[in-house]
Design a protein around this motif. Sequence first.
Motif, PDB file in Angstrom:
ATOM      1  N   GLU A   9       0.840  -1.207   0.000  1.00 45.24           N
ATOM      2  CA  GLU A   9       0.000   0.000   0.000  1.00 45.24           C
ATOM      3  C   GLU A   9       0.871   1.252   0.000  1.00 45.24           C
ATOM      4  O   GLU A   9       0.561   2.233  -0.668  1.00 45.24           O
ATOM      5  CB  GLU A   9      -0.904  -0.010   1.234  1.00 45.24           C
ATOM      6  N   ALA A  10       1.964   1.221   0.734  1.00 46.71           N
ATOM      7  CA  ALA A  10       2.824   2.395   0.867  1.00 46.71           C
ATOM      8  C   ALA A  10       3.515   2.759  -0.435  1.00 46.71           C
ATOM      9  O   ALA A  10       3.861   3.924  -0.647  1.00 46.71           O
ATOM     10  CB  ALA A  10       3.860   2.159   1.961  1.00 46.71           C
ATOM     11  N   THR A  11       3.724   1.795  -1.321  1.00 43.51           N
ATOM     12  CA  THR A  11       4.370   2.125  -2.594  1.00 43.51           C
ATOM     13  C   THR A  11       3.497   3.021  -3.464  1.00 43.51           C
ATOM     14  O   THR A  11       4.000   3.666  -4.376  1.00 43.51           O
ATOM     15  CB  THR A  11       4.746   0.862  -3.392  1.00 43.51           C
ATOM     16  N   ASP A  12       2.202   3.081  -3.168  1.00 45.98           N
ATOM     17  CA  ASP A  12       1.277   3.935  -3.917  1.00 45.98           C
ATOM     18  C   ASP A  12       0.863   5.171  -3.127  1.00 45.98           C
ATOM     19  O   ASP A  12      -0.079   5.863  -3.497  1.00 45.98           O
ATOM     20  CB  ASP A  12       0.019   3.153  -4.298  1.00 45.98           C
ATOM     21  N   ASP A  13       1.542   5.457  -2.037  1.00 47.74           N
ATOM     22  CA  ASP A  13       1.169   6.583  -1.180  1.00 47.74           C
ATOM     23  C   ASP A  13       1.416   7.905  -1.896  1.00 47.74           C
ATOM     24  O   ASP A  13       2.276   8.000  -2.776  1.00 47.74           O
ATOM     25  CB  ASP A  13       1.987   6.530   0.112  1.00 47.74           C
ATOM     26  N   CYS A  14       0.685   8.934  -1.491  1.00 45.02           N
ATOM     27  CA  CYS A  14       0.848  10.254  -2.109  1.00 45.02           C
ATOM     28  C   CYS A  14       2.107  10.972  -1.613  1.00 45.02           C
ATOM     29  O   CYS A  14       2.562  11.917  -2.242  1.00 45.02           O
ATOM     30  CB  CYS A  14      -0.384  11.113  -1.858  1.00 45.02           C
ATOM     31  N   GLU A  15       2.674  10.517  -0.507  1.00 51.15           N
ATOM     32  CA  GLU A  15       3.868  11.153   0.041  1.00 51.15           C
ATOM     33  C   GLU A  15       5.129  10.450  -0.462  1.00 51.15           C
ATOM     34  O   GLU A  15       5.284   9.244  -0.294  1.00 51.15           O
ATOM     35  CB  GLU A  15       3.842  11.106   1.571  1.00 51.15           C
ATOM     36  N   PRO A  16       6.049  11.190  -1.075  1.00 51.89           N
ATOM     37  CA  PRO A  16       7.269  10.588  -1.604  1.00 51.89           C
ATOM     38  C   PRO A  16       8.100   9.872  -0.539  1.00 51.89           C
ATOM     39  O   PRO A  16       8.690   8.831  -0.806  1.00 51.89           O
ATOM     40  CB  PRO A  16       8.051  11.764  -2.184  1.00 51.89           C
ATOM     41  N   HIS A  17       8.158  10.417   0.670  1.00 49.29           N
ATOM     42  CA  HIS A  17       8.960   9.804   1.729  1.00 49.29           C
ATOM     43  C   HIS A  17       8.409   8.426   2.104  1.00 49.29           C
ATOM     44  O   HIS A  17       9.178   7.498   2.375  1.00 49.29           O
ATOM     45  CB  HIS A  17       9.012  10.728   2.949  1.00 49.29           C
ATOM     46  N   VAL A  18       7.101   8.277   2.092  1.00 42.60           N
ATOM     47  CA  VAL A  18       6.478   6.986   2.379  1.00 42.60           C
ATOM     48  C   VAL A  18       6.842   6.001   1.279  1.00 42.60           C
ATOM     49  O   VAL A  18       7.214   4.842   1.553  1.00 42.60           O
ATOM     50  CB  VAL A  18       4.950   7.119   2.516  1.00 42.60           C
ATOM     51  N   ARG A  19       6.751   6.434   0.033  1.00 44.34           N
ATOM     52  CA  ARG A  19       7.114   5.551  -1.096  1.00 44.34           C
ATOM     53  C   ARG A  19       8.575   5.138  -1.014  1.00 44.34           C
ATOM     54  O   ARG A  19       8.930   3.982  -1.259  1.00 44.34           O
ATOM     55  CB  ARG A  19       6.819   6.238  -2.422  1.00 44.34           C
TER      56      ARG A  19
ATOM     57  N   LEU B  83      10.452   4.866   1.711  1.00 43.76           N
ATOM     58  CA  LEU B  83      10.579   3.874   2.783  1.00 43.76           C
ATOM     59  C   LEU B  83      10.080   2.507   2.309  1.00 43.76           C
ATOM     60  O   LEU B  83      10.688   1.472   2.608  1.00 43.76           O
ATOM     61  CB  LEU B  83       9.780   4.305   4.009  1.00 43.76           C
ATOM     62  N   ALA B  84       8.987   2.503   1.596  1.00 41.08           N
ATOM     63  CA  ALA B  84       8.385   1.241   1.152  1.00 41.08           C
ATOM     64  C   ALA B  84       9.257   0.502   0.146  1.00 41.08           C
ATOM     65  O   ALA B  84       9.279  -0.710   0.112  1.00 41.08           O
ATOM     66  CB  ALA B  84       7.014   1.500   0.552  1.00 41.08           C
ATOM     67  N   THR B  85       9.995   1.259  -0.649  1.00 38.53           N
ATOM     68  CA  THR B  85      10.821   0.628  -1.669  1.00 38.53           C
ATOM     69  C   THR B  85      12.271   0.472  -1.237  1.00 38.53           C
ATOM     70  O   THR B  85      13.082  -0.050  -1.996  1.00 38.53           O
ATOM     71  CB  THR B  85      10.771   1.425  -2.989  1.00 38.53           C
ATOM     72  N   GLY B  86      12.593   0.934  -0.038  1.00 41.99           N
ATOM     73  CA  GLY B  86      13.942   0.779   0.478  1.00 41.99           C
ATOM     74  C   GLY B  86      14.929   1.791  -0.047  1.00 41.99           C
ATOM     75  O   GLY B  86      16.131   1.639   0.094  1.00 41.99           O
ATOM     76  N   VAL B  87      14.422   2.876  -0.640  1.00 42.00           N
ATOM     77  CA  VAL B  87      15.299   3.906  -1.198  1.00 42.00           C
ATOM     78  C   VAL B  87      15.923   4.733  -0.093  1.00 42.00           C
ATOM     79  O   VAL B  87      17.032   5.200  -0.213  1.00 42.00           O
ATOM     80  CB  VAL B  87      14.519   4.822  -2.176  1.00 42.00           C
ATOM     81  N   GLU B  88      15.234   4.907   0.991  1.00 47.18           N
ATOM     82  CA  GLU B  88      15.676   5.768   2.083  1.00 47.18           C
ATOM     83  C   GLU B  88      17.025   5.445   2.578  1.00 47.18           C
ATOM     84  O   GLU B  88      17.657   4.640   2.838  1.00 47.18           O
ATOM     85  CB  GLU B  88      14.679   5.713   3.220  1.00 47.18           C
TER      86      GLU B  88
END
Length: 56
Positions: free
Chosen positions: A39-49, A51-56
């Motif tokens: 669900e987080a990969t489709d979030d409107c917030e870039p920071h959430v996306r 985190l979800a994809t491990g980019v952070e």
Amino acid sequence: MPTLRFLWAETTHSYARADYLAGLTGAAAPAVAAEYLDEATDDCEPHVRDLATGVE
């Protein structure tokens, strides 16, 4: 942990979901966080996306 899951589902502040997801993926509950990552990969917030994809 139930509190983080409740806040994730019920918050009206989209920017706060990044903090909730970080709490879930951290030491708190990585196994539980897996339920939210899709669900987080489709979030409107870039920071959430991120985190979800491990980019952070």
